[in-house]
Write a protein that holds these residues in place. Sequence first.
Motif, short mmCIF file in Angstrom:
data_model
loop_
_atom_site.label_atom_id
_atom_site.label_comp_id
_atom_site.label_asym_id
_atom_site.label_seq_id
_atom_site.Cartn_x
_atom_site.Cartn_y
_atom_site.Cartn_z
N PHE A 1 0.82 -1.21 0.00
CA PHE A 1 0.00 0.00 0.00
C PHE A 1 0.85 1.26 0.00
O PHE A 1 0.32 2.38 -0.03
N ALA A 2 2.17 1.11 -0.01
CA ALA A 2 3.07 2.25 -0.19
C ALA A 2 3.15 2.71 -1.64
O ALA A 2 3.68 3.79 -1.93
N LYS A 3 2.61 1.93 -2.57
CA LYS A 3 2.84 2.18 -3.99
C LYS A 3 2.40 3.57 -4.44
O LYS A 3 3.11 4.26 -5.18
N GLY A 4 1.23 4.01 -4.05
CA GLY A 4 0.73 5.29 -4.53
C GLY A 4 1.60 6.45 -4.11
O GLY A 4 1.92 7.33 -4.92
N ALA A 5 1.99 6.48 -2.86
CA ALA A 5 2.84 7.57 -2.36
C ALA A 5 4.23 7.51 -2.96
O ALA A 5 4.83 8.54 -3.27
N LEU A 6 4.77 6.31 -3.13
CA LEU A 6 6.09 6.17 -3.75
C LEU A 6 6.07 6.71 -5.17
O LEU A 6 7.01 7.39 -5.61
N ALA A 7 5.02 6.42 -5.92
CA ALA A 7 4.90 6.92 -7.29
C ALA A 7 4.82 8.44 -7.33
O ALA A 7 5.14 9.06 -8.35
N ALA A 8 4.37 9.04 -6.23
CA ALA A 8 4.31 10.50 -6.11
C ALA A 8 5.56 11.06 -5.43
O ALA A 8 5.54 12.17 -4.90
N ASP A 9 6.62 10.27 -5.43
CA ASP A 9 7.93 10.71 -4.91
C ASP A 9 7.92 11.04 -3.43
O ASP A 9 8.56 12.00 -2.98
N HIS A 10 7.21 10.24 -2.66
CA HIS A 10 7.24 10.36 -1.20
C HIS A 10 7.79 9.07 -0.60
O HIS A 10 7.45 7.97 -1.06
N ALA A 11 8.64 9.20 0.40
CA ALA A 11 9.02 8.03 1.19
C ALA A 11 7.81 7.60 2.01
O ALA A 11 6.93 8.40 2.31
N VAL A 12 7.77 6.31 2.34
CA VAL A 12 6.62 5.77 3.07
C VAL A 12 7.10 4.93 4.24
O VAL A 12 7.89 3.99 4.07
N ALA A 13 6.61 5.27 5.42
CA ALA A 13 6.86 4.46 6.62
C ALA A 13 5.61 3.64 6.92
O ALA A 13 4.52 4.20 7.06
N ILE A 14 5.77 2.33 6.98
CA ILE A 14 4.69 1.43 7.40
C ILE A 14 5.00 1.04 8.84
O ILE A 14 6.02 0.41 9.12
N VAL A 15 4.12 1.41 9.74
CA VAL A 15 4.40 1.32 11.18
C VAL A 15 3.84 0.03 11.77
O VAL A 15 2.68 -0.31 11.57
N GLY A 16 4.68 -0.67 12.51
CA GLY A 16 4.23 -1.77 13.36
C GLY A 16 4.14 -1.26 14.80
O GLY A 16 4.79 -0.28 15.17
N TYR A 17 3.34 -1.95 15.60
CA TYR A 17 3.19 -1.52 17.00
C TYR A 17 2.76 -2.70 17.86
O TYR A 17 2.19 -3.68 17.36
N PRO A 18 3.04 -2.65 19.16
CA PRO A 18 2.58 -3.72 20.06
C PRO A 18 1.06 -3.81 20.04
O PRO A 18 0.37 -2.81 19.87
N LEU A 19 0.56 -5.01 20.23
CA LEU A 19 -0.87 -5.26 20.09
C LEU A 19 -1.52 -5.61 21.42
O LEU A 19 -0.88 -6.17 22.32
N ALA A 20 -2.80 -5.27 21.53
CA ALA A 20 -3.62 -5.75 22.64
C ALA A 20 -3.77 -7.27 22.52
O ALA A 20 -3.78 -7.80 21.41
N PRO A 21 -3.85 -7.99 23.64
CA PRO A 21 -4.01 -7.51 25.01
C PRO A 21 -2.70 -7.25 25.77
O PRO A 21 -2.75 -6.94 26.95
N LEU A 22 -1.55 -7.37 25.08
CA LEU A 22 -0.29 -7.14 25.79
C LEU A 22 -0.15 -5.69 26.22
O LEU A 22 0.54 -5.39 27.20
N VAL A 23 -0.75 -4.78 25.45
CA VAL A 23 -0.72 -3.36 25.80
C VAL A 23 -2.12 -2.79 25.65
O VAL A 23 -2.98 -3.38 25.00
N ARG A 24 -2.32 -1.64 26.25
CA ARG A 24 -3.60 -0.94 26.14
C ARG A 24 -3.55 0.01 24.94
O ARG A 24 -2.48 0.31 24.40
N ILE A 25 -4.71 0.52 24.55
CA ILE A 25 -4.77 1.41 23.39
C ILE A 25 -3.97 2.68 23.64
O ILE A 25 -3.28 3.17 22.73
#
Length: 267
Positions: free
Chosen positions: A91-115
């Motif tokens: 899903f980075a393709k559209g922004a990359l084609a428009a000459d933007h770098a793209v960060a796809i973020v991972g994060y810890p998930l519930a129930p190990l952490v709260r929102i």
Amino acid sequence: MQHWQQMSQAELDAAYANADYIPDAGSFPVRWAAEAAIFRATANAMFDIPYDAAERARLDLFHPVNPARGLVVFVHGGYWRRFGKSDWSHFAKGALAADHAVAIVGYPLAPLVRIADITRHVAQAVDCAAAHVDGPIRLTGHSAGGHLVARMLMPDASPVCAGRIATCVPISPVADLRPLVPQSLNADWRLDEAEALSESPVLGHKRSQARVAIHVGGDERPSFLWQARALSDAWRAPLRVDRRKHHFDVIDDLLDPASDLMADILA
């Protein structure tokens, strides 16, 4: 009294159960993961950049062919409890084609952490990605990710680089968390009333300089149309309803640099 306050737990569970109302819903995560893997195999990218010591606190940074004009940050959905950054790379393709770098973020998930913990991690991730790329920062996220990018505009959650955030486009966001408290899935989220209030963008103030637009599929569950409209009303932001889309394919326009969705992200 809000409409959701008159609903039973079973009714609320059904109101937010997207997959139960999308034909062949189970094929979407499988396809996303497969297409993401193919894309990563040839992408110009830095993988697994740590932004915190916690499990899953990593991001992938994709670089365009030409010098980057700015940074797009995408935060995935999954109800704060499913999926990972590597399921969404393509899903980075559209922004990359428009000459933007793209960060796809991972994060810890519930129930190990709260929102609220996930919100803090995403702010760290945005700062980490911003340190690698100059220029304006453009945030977008889907579903729970839509909630998380909206939270980045609120003073109590803003990343250090908040002054660089030019646009924020929540896609099918969960913007009011109060209807989640009675749901059965709250066994994982562990939301109480106080956290539901503080974590709801519709109940808070956004930073004034970032341009916001909310996107949602016209064929989504009524609860998600309500959530998107509530954020639009609260923040006086444009609401874009794509009549052709449901909750799982509403993000497909991230692939097309000429789409209306990308126009709002890159505005």
